[in-house]
Design an enzyme around this catalytic site. Structure first.
Site, PDB file in Angstrom:
ATOM      1  CB  CYS A 134     -15.809 -13.947  -2.852  1.00  0.00           C
ATOM      2  SG  CYS A 134     -15.318 -15.016  -1.550  1.00  0.00           S
ATOM      3  CB  CYS A 137     -12.634 -13.885  -0.784  1.00  0.00           C
ATOM      4  SG  CYS A 137     -13.407 -15.333  -1.516  1.00  0.00           S
ATOM      5  CG  ASP A 138     -12.500  -9.934  -1.048  1.00  0.00           C
ATOM      6  OD1 ASP A 138     -11.471 -10.615  -1.059  1.00  0.00           O
ATOM      7  OD2 ASP A 138     -12.990  -9.973  -2.291  1.00  0.00           O
TER       8      ASP A 138
END
Ligand code: NDP
Length: 313
Positions: A134, A137-138
């Protein structure tokens, strides 16, 4: 034991839309949000192809709005996951992770799909230490660093574009000699200066003392000109497709070879009367938020008609 007319499992666009429709037809649905509240869309940024938002909308905000809309019309939206489901007879017996048992007259499955990994032992070894599925997300952790994205579809291109705005350099590792993404996405990644596409390339391993420091790659695998080489990277992002979340229903519901729930044509009905499937869990083809929302509405309408016919509404 708690009795509910309609139990909805999952909180992506399919689950929330089903909850909105089911609430409005007085089924007093209970929705379990599952382990990823808001579903896969919460791992993206702006969504530009959900109608109604001419400038696009932040995907997390969209999901929060759907959640609130479901609550406002009366849905009982709960945190937690359904961990057991006995669909062998009606009413269906389901259990949540806290051991609460629910007797449901109808069930709408909207559990979505999850990111696939290559299956390399190194992915496990470095999970959370440079391996991610992701980018949104990261990606933040890789500002001004070098990352690789595996895959050549729309997801991979979107992730690569997103990361290119943060990272110094982005490699795309593509096993075929071409991308499979929509043309506009292909054009965007090709024109982005800090994205380099490595075609005909597979990943065979990762290395690094403290988290990922590089990847072992092979170009033209199995050909005469096969070539092994390494690239230095700080992050390794998977974008090679998704697996439907149907583990709970294996052996009970009819699934296709990839594990997607099979529904009747022009319907969300499964092979079990009173059980409906909506969204990506039953969609190997479109996998779009708006399609998921549409099938969520269908599922709630079908559940309502079923209960009406049975005199159980
Ligand atoms: P896709 O199945 O479209 O693409 C998967 C990519 O990963 C392909 O390039 C595939 O290669 C590659 N791949 C699969 N398995 C492996 C493996 N083991 N090793 C290396 N590479 C692998 O998945 P997406 O998640 O990109 O997209 C799914 C659907 O969602 C599509 O219909 C897509 O159009 C849609 N989508 C739409 C978006 C939008 O409209 N904004 C955004 C994101 C997705 P190969 O080609 O060789 O099979």
């Amino acid at each position: 034991m708690e009795k509910v007319k309609t139990l909805i499992i999952g909180s992506g666009p399919a689950g929330y839309t089903a909850a909105i429709y089911a609430s409005r037809s007085n089924l007093q649905p209970v929705l379990y949000r599952g382990i990823q509240p808001g579903g896969q869309l919460t791992t993206t940024t702006i969504i530009e192809n959900f109608p109604g938002f001419k400038d696009g909308i932040d995907a997390n905000q969209l999901m929060m709005e759907m959640n609130q809309q479901a609550v406002n019309v009366g849905a009982d939206v709960r945190d937690g996951a359904i961990v057991k489901a006995d669909l062998s007879k009606r009413p269906f017996i389901c259990e949540d992770e806290r051991g609460n048992v629910i007797e449901a007259s109808t069930v709408i499955i909207a559990t979505g799909a999850s990111a696939k990994y290559l299956g390399l032992p190194d992915e496990e070894k470095y999970r959370g230490q440079g391996v991610s599925a992701c980018a949104t997300c990261d990606g933040f952790f890789y500002r001004k660093r070098t990352v690789a994205v595996v895959g050549g579809g729309d997801t991979a291109c979107e992730e690569a574009m997103y990361l290119s705005g943060l990272a110094k350099k982005v490699y795309m590792i593509v096993r075929k000699p071409f991308l499979r993404a929509a043309e506009i996405m292909q054009k965007r990644v090709m024109e982005q200066e800090n994205i380099e596409i490595l075609f005909n390339t597979n990943t065979v391993g990762l290395f690094g003392e403290q988290g990922v420091e590089g990847a072992h790659l092979v170009r033209n695998k199995g050909e005469q000109n096969e070539e092994n080489y390494d690239i230095a990277i700080d992050g390794f992002f998977l974008a090679i497709g998704h697996t439907p979340n149907t583990e709970l229903f294996k052996g009970q519901l009819e699934l296709d070879q990839q594990g997607f729930i099979i529904t009747k044509p022009r319907s969300t009905a499964t092979n079990i009367e009173g059980v409906y499937a909506a969204g990506d869990v039953a969609d190997p083809i479109y996998r779009q938020g708006v399609v998921a929302a549409g099938t969520g509405a269908m599922a709630a309408i079908e559940a309502e008609r079923f209960l009406q016919d049975k005199g159980e509404k």
